[in-house]
Design a protein around this motif. Sequence first.
Motif, PDB file in Angstrom:
ATOM      1  N   PRO A  27      32.919 -24.092 -44.689  1.00 29.28           N
ATOM      2  CA  PRO A  27      33.179 -22.542 -44.938  1.00 29.28           C
ATOM      3  C   PRO A  27      32.617 -21.454 -43.725  1.00 29.28           C
ATOM      4  O   PRO A  27      30.630 -22.043 -43.624  1.00 29.28           O
ATOM      5  CB  PRO A  27      32.503 -22.211 -46.056  1.00 29.28           C
ATOM      6  N   GLY A  28      32.581 -20.217 -43.070  1.00 24.31           N
ATOM      7  CA  GLY A  28      31.923 -19.387 -42.422  1.00 24.31           C
ATOM      8  C   GLY A  28      32.338 -20.220 -40.844  1.00 24.31           C
ATOM      9  O   GLY A  28      31.663 -19.493 -40.102  1.00 24.31           O
ATOM     10  N   GLN A  29      32.790 -21.025 -40.558  1.00 28.22           N
ATOM     11  CA  GLN A  29      32.665 -21.475 -39.254  1.00 28.22           C
ATOM     12  C   GLN A  29      33.863 -21.908 -38.923  1.00 28.22           C
ATOM     13  O   GLN A  29      34.690 -21.659 -39.249  1.00 28.22           O
ATOM     14  CB  GLN A  29      31.941 -23.599 -39.673  1.00 28.22           C
ATOM     15  N   VAL A  30      34.587 -21.845 -37.083  1.00 31.89           N
ATOM     16  CA  VAL A  30      35.146 -22.462 -36.756  1.00 31.89           C
ATOM     17  C   VAL A  30      35.334 -24.040 -36.388  1.00 31.89           C
ATOM     18  O   VAL A  30      33.975 -23.905 -35.718  1.00 31.89           O
ATOM     19  CB  VAL A  30      35.835 -21.773 -35.218  1.00 31.89           C
ATOM     20  N   ARG A  31      36.475 -24.193 -35.570  1.00 31.79           N
ATOM     21  CA  ARG A  31      36.065 -25.690 -34.567  1.00 31.79           C
ATOM     22  C   ARG A  31      37.537 -25.062 -33.907  1.00 31.79           C
ATOM     23  O   ARG A  31      38.220 -24.441 -32.785  1.00 31.79           O
ATOM     24  CB  ARG A  31      36.459 -27.009 -35.261  1.00 31.79           C
ATOM     25  N   VAL A  32      36.179 -25.958 -32.373  1.00 32.28           N
ATOM     26  CA  VAL A  32      37.058 -25.143 -31.558  1.00 32.28           C
ATOM     27  C   VAL A  32      37.078 -26.630 -30.519  1.00 32.28           C
ATOM     28  O   VAL A  32      36.288 -27.602 -30.870  1.00 32.28           O
ATOM     29  CB  VAL A  32      35.747 -24.610 -29.752  1.00 32.28           C
ATOM     30  N   ALA A  33      38.359 -27.309 -29.301  1.00 27.38           N
ATOM     31  CA  ALA A  33      38.199 -28.079 -28.496  1.00 27.38           C
ATOM     32  C   ALA A  33      37.390 -27.559 -27.354  1.00 27.38           C
ATOM     33  O   ALA A  33      37.732 -26.718 -26.896  1.00 27.38           O
ATOM     34  CB  ALA A  33      39.902 -27.623 -28.003  1.00 27.38           C
ATOM     35  N   VAL A  34      36.542 -28.467 -27.201  1.00 27.59           N
ATOM     36  CA  VAL A  34      35.502 -27.591 -25.948  1.00 27.59           C
ATOM     37  C   VAL A  34      36.387 -28.004 -24.917  1.00 27.59           C
ATOM     38  O   VAL A  34      36.805 -28.990 -24.702  1.00 27.59           O
ATOM     39  CB  VAL A  34      34.078 -29.171 -26.653  1.00 27.59           C
TER      40      VAL A  34
END
Length: 297
Positions: A27-34
Motif C-alpha cells: 500500500p502506498g508504494q510502486v514497483r519499478v523495473a530499475v
Amino acid sequence: MRKVSFAEFGGPDVLRLIDAEEPHAGPGQVRVAVRAAGVNPVDWRIREGQVLGAHPTELPSGVGLDAAGVVDEVGAGVEGVEIGDHVFGEGVGTYAEFAVLSAWARIPEGLTFEEAAGYPSVTETALRILREAGVRPGQTLLVSGAAGGVGSAVLQIARERGITVIGTAGAANQDYLRGLGALATTYGDGWTERVRALGRVDAALDLAGSGVIRELVELTGDPGKVISIADLDAPRHGVRFSGVAGSVPDALAEAADLIVRGRLHIPVEKVYRLTEAAAAHADSQAGHARGRRVIVP
C-alpha cells in the motif's frame, strides 16, 4: 531477479550479486523495473553499519535508496501514476533489477534514466541542509567538498535563491564550481585564509567529512551556523549532523520543477554495472567526484 546484497557489515568486498525473489508493491508504494540506481555515501555508511540509528539494517540486506525506472506494479491507495510511467524516487534495495519505491515523481522530459537516478537523495539532502543552515538571500554560504552530487545541487539551488556560495574542492574541479556560480577555492594548506579573502561566511556546510569542522566553526563564528552530513564527530564541536530525511515527495517535486526550468543539472560522472557495485562504493568512499555515480542492471 539479480540484486546486490551484503550479509555482514564491512568494506566493499562484502557486497555480493545474488539471485533473489522479486519484491512487490505494498500500500502506498510502486514497483519499478530499475533502469538505474544512484550511488550515495549513505549506501556505504549503511554497508559499514555506521548509521544504524537512522537506517536500521537487518542482515542480509539489499543496497541502495535511489532509483529511476518504469512502473510495473502499483500498490493499493496509490493515485496519479500508472504502469509504464517513467519515475525517479527513493525506496529500498535499489541496486537490483526490480525495486519498491515509497516516494517518486515523473522523470522530467529530456532526462535519461541514468541522470534521473542521481537526483532523489542529493536534492532532498541539499534542500534540507539549506533549510537547516538558515542561510538567506544576500548572505554567503561556505560549502566544503562542493563538487559532488549534494554540493552540485546546493550550489545551484543557492544561486537560484540569491545566496552567494564559496565552494572548496580539488584543483581539477575549480572551473566546475565556477560554472555552477560559486566562488571557488582549493582545500589544503591555507584554505581558510583563501576563503576569508573571498568574503564573510554566514553559514557553512560540511559535505566531505574531511576533518574541517573546527575551521568551519571559526569561519562562521558560531557552531549553530554549521551543518555536516559527513562527519559523525560533528556534534562534539556543537555542530549539527543532519542525517534524517525530510519530505522526499516535496523534494522530488521541487527538483523536477528546477530541472524543467533549466535551473538544476547534476552530471553523471560514471556508470557502473551491478557486477561493479563494490568498485562504485570504493570510488564513492575515495571522494573527489564531479556530480553523480550510478549503477545500471
